[in-house]
Design an enzyme around this catalytic site. Structure first.
Site, PDB file in Angstrom:
ATOM      1  N   GLU B  51      50.831  76.691  50.996  1.00 49.99           N
ATOM      2  CA  GLU B  51      50.518  75.742  52.087  1.00 49.99           C
ATOM      3  C   GLU B  51      49.809  74.415  51.948  1.00 49.99           C
ATOM      4  O   GLU B  51      49.805  73.481  52.419  1.00 49.99           O
ATOM      5  CB  GLU B  51      49.992  76.366  53.423  1.00 49.99           C
ATOM      6  CG  GLU B  51      51.107  77.422  54.169  1.00 49.99           C
ATOM      7  CD  GLU B  51      51.052  78.719  53.510  1.00 49.99           C
ATOM      8  OE1 GLU B  51      50.495  78.932  52.529  1.00 49.99           O
ATOM      9  OE2 GLU B  51      51.701  79.570  54.139  1.00 49.99           O
ATOM     10  N   PHE B 113      47.446  90.563  64.946  1.00 45.74           N
ATOM     11  CA  PHE B 113      47.993  90.457  63.462  1.00 45.74           C
ATOM     12  C   PHE B 113      48.394  88.643  63.255  1.00 45.74           C
ATOM     13  O   PHE B 113      48.919  88.151  63.725  1.00 45.74           O
ATOM     14  CB  PHE B 113      49.198  90.960  63.397  1.00 45.74           C
ATOM     15  CG  PHE B 113      49.777  90.890  61.652  1.00 45.74           C
ATOM     16  CD1 PHE B 113      49.035  91.179  60.730  1.00 45.74           C
ATOM     17  CD2 PHE B 113      51.154  90.087  61.586  1.00 45.74           C
ATOM     18  CE1 PHE B 113      49.437  90.915  59.564  1.00 45.74           C
ATOM     19  CE2 PHE B 113      51.418  90.027  60.262  1.00 45.74           C
ATOM     20  CZ  PHE B 113      50.777  90.480  59.188  1.00 45.74           C
ATOM     21  N   GLN B 114      47.562  88.368  61.821  1.00 40.00           N
ATOM     22  CA  GLN B 114      47.584  86.820  61.743  1.00 40.00           C
ATOM     23  C   GLN B 114      47.181  85.628  62.816  1.00 40.00           C
ATOM     24  O   GLN B 114      47.709  84.779  62.668  1.00 40.00           O
ATOM     25  CB  GLN B 114      49.126  86.473  61.091  1.00 40.00           C
ATOM     26  CG  GLN B 114      49.421  87.290  59.838  1.00 40.00           C
ATOM     27  CD  GLN B 114      50.698  86.860  59.064  1.00 40.00           C
ATOM     28  OE1 GLN B 114      51.359  86.285  59.852  1.00 40.00           O
ATOM     29  NE2 GLN B 114      50.688  87.023  58.033  1.00 40.00           N
ATOM     30  N   LYS B 163      53.595  81.552  69.784  1.00 42.44           N
ATOM     31  CA  LYS B 163      55.069  81.811  69.472  1.00 42.44           C
ATOM     32  C   LYS B 163      55.884  81.735  70.701  1.00 42.44           C
ATOM     33  O   LYS B 163      56.895  81.161  70.684  1.00 42.44           O
ATOM     34  CB  LYS B 163      55.231  83.178  68.714  1.00 42.44           C
ATOM     35  CG  LYS B 163      56.444  83.376  68.248  1.00 42.44           C
ATOM     36  CD  LYS B 163      56.474  84.680  67.286  1.00 42.44           C
ATOM     37  CE  LYS B 163      57.879  84.772  66.922  1.00 42.44           C
ATOM     38  NZ  LYS B 163      57.937  86.075  65.919  1.00 42.44           N
ATOM     39  N   MET B 482      34.524  66.412  34.103  1.00 47.80           N
ATOM     40  CA  MET B 482      33.518  65.605  34.666  1.00 47.80           C
ATOM     41  C   MET B 482      32.190  66.873  34.828  1.00 47.80           C
ATOM     42  O   MET B 482      31.213  66.326  35.030  1.00 47.80           O
ATOM     43  CB  MET B 482      34.122  65.333  36.148  1.00 47.80           C
ATOM     44  CG  MET B 482      33.171  64.435  36.789  1.00 47.80           C
ATOM     45  SD  MET B 482      32.749  63.015  36.105  1.00 47.80           S
ATOM     46  CE  MET B 482      33.952  61.979  36.612  1.00 47.80           C
TER      47      MET B 482
HETATM   48  C1  LIG Z   1      38.833  72.127  44.584  1.00 45.37           C
HETATM   49  C2  LIG Z   1      37.535  71.682  43.563  1.00 45.37           C
HETATM   50  N1  LIG Z   1      36.698  72.543  43.076  1.00 45.37           N
HETATM   51  C3  LIG Z   1      35.746  71.752  42.370  1.00 45.37           C
HETATM   52  C4  LIG Z   1      35.526  70.539  42.206  1.00 45.37           C
HETATM   53  C5  LIG Z   1      34.440  70.065  41.196  1.00 45.37           C
HETATM   54  N2  LIG Z   1      34.912  69.296  40.118  1.00 45.37           N
HETATM   55  C6  LIG Z   1      35.049  68.004  40.018  1.00 45.37           C
HETATM   56  S1  LIG Z   1      35.646  67.674  38.957  1.00 45.37           S
HETATM   57  C7  LIG Z   1      35.727  69.175  38.046  1.00 45.37           C
HETATM   58  C8  LIG Z   1      36.500  69.216  36.763  1.00 45.37           C
HETATM   59  C9  LIG Z   1      37.968  69.050  36.630  1.00 45.37           C
HETATM   60  O1  LIG Z   1      38.482  69.445  35.427  1.00 45.37           O
HETATM   61  P1  LIG Z   1      39.813  68.591  35.079  1.00 45.37           P
HETATM   62  O2  LIG Z   1      40.840  68.659  36.158  1.00 45.37           O
HETATM   63  O3  LIG Z   1      40.190  69.484  34.015  1.00 45.37           O
HETATM   64  O4  LIG Z   1      39.541  67.207  34.827  1.00 45.37           O
HETATM   65  P2  LIG Z   1      38.494  66.558  33.806  1.00 45.37           P
HETATM   66  O5  LIG Z   1      37.347  66.162  34.390  1.00 45.37           O
HETATM   67  O6  LIG Z   1      38.468  67.481  32.684  1.00 45.37           O
HETATM   68  O7  LIG Z   1      39.441  65.472  33.427  1.00 45.37           O
HETATM   69  C10 LIG Z   1      35.421  69.946  39.104  1.00 45.37           C
HETATM   70  C11 LIG Z   1      35.638  71.346  38.754  1.00 45.37           C
HETATM   71  C12 LIG Z   1      36.633  69.740  42.925  1.00 45.37           C
HETATM   72  N3  LIG Z   1      36.222  68.690  42.830  1.00 45.37           N
HETATM   73  N4  LIG Z   1      37.426  70.181  43.606  1.00 45.37           N
END
Ligand SMILES: Cc1ncc(C[n+]2csc(CCOP(=O)(O)OP(=O)(O)O)c2C)c(N)n1
Ligand SMILES: [Mg+2]
Lengths: 163, 574
Positions: B51, B113-114, B163, B482
């Site tokens: 979803e 439920f749900q 529902k 990052m």
């Molecule tokens: C749902 C979610 N969880 C954690 C984060 C924290 N976060 C920001 S950038 C990142 C790393 C992303 O890794 P990747 O997709 O491999 O991109 P890269 O930075 O390596 O280009 C994380 C864990 C986030 N922004 N969103």
């Protein structure tokens, strides 16, 4: 500074939780909250007292106005206004204290509205300061329970908060 | 008079509202509605595999088209799975209507439920929400939902539908409400003329002015008017991440985007400006850095449709509540025929700006040489060329997102589609799906990272079912880049859980769904891979591009500093 904000709110389920939720979500503070239907059954009137500097109060009123269920609001503290709160206090009333309670109540123009051999229930209305003073005066005698409505208010003169 | 069940009313309403496509996933509480969808063929339902993806796909469509995206989910877990996507849309003011099944009215409150109080769960992340109390309310409530989602400052609206409200046996009169009125909701469009005049006077006198514009230009469809205004005045302009494309990025007056990873010249210009004209932007902390050191010499004109955005973090000297397009039009008509007294100082201002520009030119990153591993930046530039700068680009979140924003230059609004406010990993791929389904003739590119892609990769199955030909460019740095960058800078390179030691072979994974995947490991393999990938606009191709895992995103604002305090590379800072 302390502000009194009165809000006309759609009388819809969940509307109140949106207002209350907004305060916690944005870290605004609520000192008192008072809400009841108005003469128009589709509207509730809600009054909050809150504390904040001008910047915070501006944000509070803007965010409240943004809620779809908020129809209109006014910051009563921006003009002359009447502020009232009602309090019911149960006080220990035994022996000499019985007269003392009655006398103090009279001084504050409060009324004894219920009596048992050991307890007086006193009703008092006024602004928050008067109610605080009454609580202080009664404290040495022995307060058993306090119920306050929270502040309600209305502007003085011809000014109206209506649709 | 037409009698319809609640479920049929929903299907009929969507048709009458002009909705062509919705994204969803069925379940008990939504089954009456699914049955109604089965018995009609005006509205296409795209079955996602989670979803959250339904909300991101609807969101992607909304960002590309400006129209509300529509989602249908069941109660409980169906609805809670949608929450991240609702919050994502909320933070970026994206119009969306989310229809949630709910347990039957007589069960509400019994921990049935749900059963989840989804109106309660989503309350802080919606523009508004409704619970249907009687089937006869459905047309009006849905109309209100669409109206609220798309007008004023747009946002997601949740409609909770028990529902029994959609039971096939209960029929009520259906009339499509052409218009609705909500007495407490009257979004302002025209700005205060006195304030606009004041702003224009300041603009004509300013010595070091900058436009700073945001997503409000894109959602307010004001980019043409903005371009006209900016060109007439000859001022520099910088946009937020959300405002990218609101002004053509290749243009000389464009300084690119600003903020944490914004361009050197944009951040420098902001810091030294004497007038900032902010339109449809919200002085977000990723833009301002430390607000107490923000733009010390600038007066601020702030135009926004949402009064609560004005003076929220930075005090505006001239606040103007109004829709971007209408206020800009009024500014243009006031400027016409008036002399600007600032031509000379503007010339000086541009000299400084050109100086900042050339200071960093050609120093942004070190491109790879033949035989070497690729730099993520040059991959974006190569994709930009391969798509002639005309693709719809979605991103996930991380370094690749910032590189995509920095190196793909957007000439038009609605083309750069990214989760700016919430920063939701997993957004990019389903968002690309939502765009591609509505823009089949266009190239739709999702720049992702191996971390982000794995959050929503189940949608490959949706793409297979509905033949969705998006291009997925995985900038595979074998790490949560990052996060690693922050750990390099702030935690002495202690890489706590920021690397992916058990990556799948993405090409095999993609091939398992019957799609084409190309692994690119060196400089020399990139060009042929891109040629192959973009040969057919309607083919899903996944490029697994290995890039230098040690690269950082620069510039990067120094925490708690001013706009001009930036790290410029691993060894230089301002
Ligand atoms: C749902 C979610 N969880 C954690 C984060 C924290 N976060 C920001 S950038 C990142 C790393 C992303 O890794 P990747 O997709 O491999 O991109 P890269 O930075 O390596 O280009 C994380 C864990 C986030 N922004 N969103
Ligand atoms: Mg990565």
């Amino acid at each position: 500074m302390r502000h009194i904000i009165s809000i006309l709110l759609e009388n819809e389920p969940g509307a109140l939780s949106r207002v209350v939720g907004l305060f916690s979500q944005r870290n605004f503070n609520i000192e008192t909250l008072n809400v009841a239907p108005t003469e128009d059954p589709s509207l509730s009137r809600l009054t909050v007292t809150t504390v904040g500097d001008d910047r915070v109060i501006e944000q509070i009123t803007k965010h409240l106005n943004k809620l779809i269920d908020v129809v209109k609001l006014v910051d009563l503290t921006e003009g002359n206004h009447i502020e009232r709160e009602l309090m019911l206090v149960k006080v220990k009333a035994l022996g000499a204290a019985r007269d003392e309670v009655k006398r103090t109540a009279d001084i504050f123009r409060a009324q004894v509205v219920d009596v048992t051999p050991s307890v007086y229930t006193v009703q008092i209305t006024g602004d928050a300061g008067k109610l605080d003073a009454f609580v202080q005066a009664m404290a040495p005698i022995g307060i058993l329970e306090v119920a306050r409505t929270g502040v309600s208010g209305i502007a003085r003169g011809d000014k109206l908060l209506t649709l | 008079m037409e009698l319809l069940s609640g479920a049929d009313m929903i299907a009929r309403f969507l048709k009458d509202e002009g909705v062509e496509r919705i994204y969803g996933y069925p379940g008990g509480a939504a089954l009456h509605i699914y049955d109604a969808l089965f018995r009609q063929d005006s509205v296409q339902h795209i079955l996602v595999r989670h979803e959250q993806a339904a909300t991101h796909a609807a969101d992607g469509y909304a960002r590309a088209s400006g129209k509300p995206g529509v989602v249908l989910v069941t109660s409980g877990p169906g609805a809670t799975n949608a929450v991240t996507g609702i919050a994502t849309a909320y933070m970026d003011s994206i119009p969306m209507v989310v229809l949630c099944g709910q347990v039957a009215s007589h069960l509400i409150g019994e921990d049935a439920f749900q059963e989840t109080d989804i109106v309660g769960v989503t309350r802080p992340v919606v523009k508004h929400s409704f619970s249907i109390r009687h089937p006869s309310q459905i047309p009006e409530v849905l109309k209100k939902a669409f109206y609220l989602a798309a007008t004023g400052r747009p946002g997601p609206v949740v409609v909770d539908i028990p529902k029994d409200m959609t039971a096939p046996t209960e029929r009520y009169e259906y009339v499509y409400p052409k218009k609705v009125k909500i007495r407490s909701y009257n979004p302002v469009t025209r700005g205060h003329s006195g304030q606009i005049k004041k702003a224009v006077d300041m603009m004509l006198k300013a010595r070091r002015p900058v436009f700073y514009t945001g997503g409000g230009i894109v959602t307010g469809r004001a980019s043409e008017a903005l371009t006209d205004l900016v060109r007439r005045l000859g001022f520099p302009i910088t946009t937020t991440l959300m405002g990218i494309g609101g002004y053509p990025q290749g243009d000389r007056q464009s300084l690119g985007w600003l903020g944490m990873h914004g361009s050197f010249e944009a951040n420098m210009a902001m810091h030294h400006a004497d007038l900032i004209v902010a339109i449809g932007a919200r002085f977000d902390d990723r833009v301002t850095n430390n607000t107490s050191k923000f733009c010390p010499t600038a007066k601020i004109v702030h135009v926004d449709i949402d009064p609560s955005s004005i003076s929220k973090t930075v005090r505006a000297d001239v606040p103007i509540v109004g829709a971007a397009g209408s206020v800009i039009d009024e500014m243009i008509s006031l400027i016409q025929g008036r002399e600007a007294s600032n031509a000379e100082s503007l010339g000086e201002w541009w000299k400084s700006i050109e100086g900042w520009r050339s200071e960093r030119e050609g120093k942004l990153y070190e491109p790879s040489k033949p035989g070497e591993a690729l730099k993520p930046q040059e991959v974006i530039e190569a994709v930009y060329r391969a798509t002639r700068g005309e693709a719809f680009v979605t991103t996930d979140v991380g370094q690749h997102q910032m590189f995509a924003a920095q190196y793909y230059k957007f000439a038009k609004p609605n083309r750069f589609i990214t989760s700016g406010g919430l920063g939701t990993m997993g957004f990019g791929f389903p968002a690309a799906m939502g765009v591609k389904l509505s823009y089949p003739q266009d190239d739709v590119v999702c720049f992702t990272g191996e971390g982000s892609f794995q959050m929503m990769m189940q949608e490959l199955s949706t793409c297979k079912q509905f033949d969705v030909g998006v291009k997925i460019v995985n900038l595979n740095n074998q790490s949560l880049g990052m996060v690693r960058q922050w750990q390099d800078l702030n935690y002495k390179s202690r890489h706590a859980h920021s690397y992916m030691e058990s990556l799948p072979d993405f090409t095999k994974l993609i091939e398992a769904y019957g799609f084409t995947a190309i692994k690119v490991k060196t400089h020399d393999e990139l060009a042929p891979a891109l040629e192959r990938a973009f040969a057919d606009t309607n083919e899903l191709v996944f490029l697994d591009i290995y890039v230098d895992p040690f690269e950082h995103v620069y510039p990067m604002q120094v925490p708690l500093g001013s706009m001009r305090d930036m790290l410029l590379s691993k060894t230089e800072r301002t």
